[in-house]
Design a protein around this motif. Structure first.
Motif, mmCIF file in Angstrom:
data_model
loop_
_atom_site.group_PDB
_atom_site.id
_atom_site.type_symbol
_atom_site.label_atom_id
_atom_site.label_comp_id
_atom_site.label_asym_id
_atom_site.label_seq_id
_atom_site.Cartn_x
_atom_site.Cartn_y
_atom_site.Cartn_z
ATOM 1 N N ILE A 1 -19.208 -60.034 -60.676
ATOM 2 C CA ILE A 1 -20.623 -59.805 -60.968
ATOM 3 C C ILE A 1 -21.478 -60.374 -59.843
ATOM 4 O O ILE A 1 -21.221 -61.468 -59.344
ATOM 5 C CB ILE A 1 -21.084 -60.382 -62.337
ATOM 6 C CG1 ILE A 1 -20.428 -61.728 -62.633
ATOM 7 C CG2 ILE A 1 -20.871 -59.426 -63.463
ATOM 8 C CD1 ILE A 1 -20.875 -62.330 -63.942
ATOM 9 N N SER A 2 -22.467 -59.611 -59.467
ATOM 10 C CA SER A 2 -23.356 -60.093 -58.408
ATOM 11 C C SER A 2 -24.302 -61.118 -59.017
ATOM 12 O O SER A 2 -24.519 -61.158 -60.238
ATOM 13 C CB SER A 2 -24.139 -58.935 -57.814
ATOM 14 O OG SER A 2 -25.031 -58.451 -58.782
ATOM 15 N N GLY A 3 -24.877 -61.917 -58.151
ATOM 16 C CA GLY A 3 -25.855 -62.892 -58.619
ATOM 17 C C GLY A 3 -27.029 -62.200 -59.299
ATOM 18 O O GLY A 3 -27.577 -62.704 -60.285
ATOM 19 N N GLU A 4 -27.384 -61.014 -58.811
ATOM 20 C CA GLU A 4 -28.535 -60.290 -59.368
ATOM 21 C C GLU A 4 -28.364 -59.973 -60.850
ATOM 22 O O GLU A 4 -29.340 -59.930 -61.592
ATOM 23 C CB GLU A 4 -28.784 -59.013 -58.574
ATOM 24 C CG GLU A 4 -29.620 -59.281 -57.339
ATOM 25 C CD GLU A 4 -29.775 -58.059 -56.448
ATOM 26 O OE1 GLU A 4 -29.443 -56.953 -56.893
ATOM 27 O OE2 GLU A 4 -30.214 -58.239 -55.307
ATOM 28 N N VAL A 5 -27.127 -59.754 -61.261
ATOM 29 C CA VAL A 5 -26.874 -59.476 -62.681
ATOM 30 C C VAL A 5 -27.349 -60.659 -63.528
ATOM 31 O O VAL A 5 -27.970 -60.481 -64.578
ATOM 32 C CB VAL A 5 -25.362 -59.195 -62.906
ATOM 33 C CG1 VAL A 5 -25.002 -59.305 -64.380
ATOM 34 C CG2 VAL A 5 -24.979 -57.825 -62.375
ATOM 35 N N ILE B 1 -9.963 -54.791 -60.480
ATOM 36 C CA ILE B 1 -11.240 -55.476 -60.231
ATOM 37 C C ILE B 1 -12.273 -54.682 -61.017
ATOM 38 O O ILE B 1 -12.459 -53.488 -60.769
ATOM 39 C CB ILE B 1 -11.625 -55.470 -58.736
ATOM 40 C CG1 ILE B 1 -10.594 -56.222 -57.903
ATOM 41 C CG2 ILE B 1 -13.034 -56.064 -58.538
ATOM 42 C CD1 ILE B 1 -10.787 -56.068 -56.390
ATOM 43 N N ALA B 2 -12.904 -55.321 -61.989
ATOM 44 C CA ALA B 2 -13.956 -54.656 -62.758
ATOM 45 C C ALA B 2 -15.289 -55.115 -62.173
ATOM 46 O O ALA B 2 -15.644 -56.280 -62.297
ATOM 47 C CB ALA B 2 -13.848 -55.039 -64.225
ATOM 48 N N LYS B 3 -15.953 -54.197 -61.493
ATOM 49 C CA LYS B 3 -17.204 -54.586 -60.840
ATOM 50 C C LYS B 3 -18.381 -54.189 -61.727
ATOM 51 O O LYS B 3 -18.695 -53.001 -61.879
ATOM 52 C CB LYS B 3 -17.298 -53.936 -59.451
ATOM 53 C CG LYS B 3 -18.500 -54.444 -58.662
ATOM 54 C CD LYS B 3 -18.502 -53.937 -57.238
ATOM 55 C CE LYS B 3 -19.889 -53.907 -56.647
ATOM 56 N NZ LYS B 3 -20.352 -55.087 -56.010
ATOM 57 N N GLY B 4 -18.970 -55.185 -62.351
ATOM 58 C CA GLY B 4 -20.106 -54.948 -63.243
ATOM 59 C C GLY B 4 -21.391 -54.859 -62.441
ATOM 60 O O GLY B 4 -21.752 -55.787 -61.734
ATOM 61 N N MET C 1 -18.804 -51.554 -52.251
ATOM 62 C CA MET C 1 -18.328 -52.857 -51.770
ATOM 63 C C MET C 1 -18.315 -52.714 -50.261
ATOM 64 O O MET C 1 -18.191 -51.596 -49.754
ATOM 65 C CB MET C 1 -16.893 -53.097 -52.236
ATOM 66 C CG MET C 1 -16.750 -53.564 -53.662
ATOM 67 S SD MET C 1 -14.995 -53.703 -54.033
ATOM 68 C CE MET C 1 -14.956 -55.133 -55.058
ATOM 69 N N ASP C 2 -18.385 -53.816 -49.546
ATOM 70 C CA ASP C 2 -18.336 -53.692 -48.088
ATOM 71 C C ASP C 2 -16.930 -53.294 -47.642
ATOM 72 O O ASP C 2 -15.961 -53.386 -48.413
ATOM 73 C CB ASP C 2 -18.788 -55.003 -47.426
ATOM 74 C CG ASP C 2 -17.945 -56.173 -47.865
ATOM 75 O OD1 ASP C 2 -16.994 -56.517 -47.140
ATOM 76 O OD2 ASP C 2 -18.216 -56.730 -48.944
ATOM 77 N N VAL D 1 -10.321 -50.514 -58.369
ATOM 78 C CA VAL D 1 -11.656 -51.078 -58.622
ATOM 79 C C VAL D 1 -12.350 -50.175 -59.642
ATOM 80 O O VAL D 1 -12.374 -48.955 -59.464
ATOM 81 C CB VAL D 1 -12.498 -51.117 -57.320
ATOM 82 C CG1 VAL D 1 -13.895 -51.704 -57.595
ATOM 83 C CG2 VAL D 1 -11.785 -51.916 -56.227
ATOM 84 N N MET D 2 -12.867 -50.773 -60.697
ATOM 85 C CA MET D 2 -13.636 -50.002 -61.673
ATOM 86 C C MET D 2 -15.098 -50.424 -61.566
ATOM 87 O O MET D 2 -15.400 -51.612 -61.623
ATOM 88 C CB MET D 2 -13.125 -50.294 -63.091
ATOM 89 C CG MET D 2 -13.978 -49.660 -64.171
ATOM 90 S SD MET D 2 -13.544 -50.290 -65.794
ATOM 91 C CE MET D 2 -12.224 -49.207 -66.248
#
Ligand code: UDP
Length: 249
Positions: free
Chosen positions: A22-26, A167-170, A206-207, A221-222
């Motif tokens: 999770i990004s900090g923005e979340v 990797i679950a990318k929320g 993602m980069d 990656v999801m």
């Protein structure tokens, strides 16, 4: 003789061990900066739902809600120093998540790539695996521990080291689109993409370092939306909306 009640079989889990990025923005929720306690609590509950399904969960969090090295560098700061600040921001977010999870009785450990013994454990791979096997949620803090990297790369690295199934990318959106769905009404969502698609189409998921590492180690990656309550558990059951990045269809 009375018949034994039928034992309901546990649902077959598609993924056993997952890394949530999770990004900090979340964690910022509706705020402009920092942490929104209600959002942090809600994300923690979402994680608990998945732990309760019997899955092993680890988390990598970013720090875009606090400090990003690149923006510090663009304001004239030394890049390495700015990145160190970014990684310390990640530790702040990791501790906030740990606190929110423990408030709802989820056992956790924070392991930091930058050693700070009074605050959390140092990153030790075998120990992290052991924690997860015991049902603890491991929160990996401070990214890779190195400047010039992102927390997405930290997620690919830790997921590879932990042998995660996914990797679950929320994110803010429910998948990967042909264009930014907030700006382009004609943007179409992909169901499946290969790692190379992300690189060649230059999709901002993602980069390149993070995607390349996931590709090399075959970690799918999801991308899903973490904004809706309960969605993490939903996508882990294979329901709802998401995009999968992998080389297997
Ligand atoms: N960072 C770093 N090395 C890492 C991971 C992160 O130097 O391995 C620093 C970098 O300055 C970055 C900041 O920490 O800008 C926050 O991470 P990121 O921007 O990836 O956070 P997110 O966008 O996920 O909130």
């Amino acid at each position: 003789m009375t018949a034994m009640p039928a034992v309901k079989p546990l649902p077959q889990l598609k993924y056993k061990r997952v890394l949530l990025k999770i990004s900090g923005e979340v964690l910022m929720g509706p705020r402009e900066f920092g942490l929104d306690p209600d959002t942090v609590a809600r994300v923690a509950q979402d994680v608990k739902d998945v732990v309760d399904m019997g899955m092993e969960v680890c988390i990598v969090v970013g720090a875009g809600n606090i400090f990003r090295g690149l923006s510090g560098a663009s304001n004239g700061m030394d890049r390495t120093t700015a990145d160190h600040m970014g990684m310390l921001g990640i530790v702040i977010n990791a501790l906030a998540l740990q606190n929110a999870l423990e408030n709802i009785d989820v056992k956790t450990r924070v392991q930091s790539a930058i050693q700070m013994d009074q605050v959390c454990e140092p990153y030790i791979r075998r120990k992290a695996i052991r924690h997860m096997e015991k049902g603890r949620v491991v929160i990996f803090a401070a990214g890779t521990g190195n400047p010039y990297f992102t927390s997405d790369t930290g997620a690919s690295l830790r997921a590879s080291e932990m042998n995660c199934d996914l990797i679950a990318k929320g994110t803010k959106v429910n998948g990967i689109y042909t264009a930014d769905p907030f700006k382009d009404p004609n943007a179409v969502k992909y169901d499946h993409l290969t790692y190379m698609d992300i690189l060649t189409k230059d999709l901002k998921v993602m980069d390149a370092t993070a995607i390349s590492l996931a590709r090399e180690n075959k970690v799918p990656v999801m991308v899903f939306s973490i904004r809706e309550k309960g969605n993490f558990a939903k996508v882990m059951r294979g329901e709802g909306e998401f995009t999968i990045v992998s080389d297997e269809i």
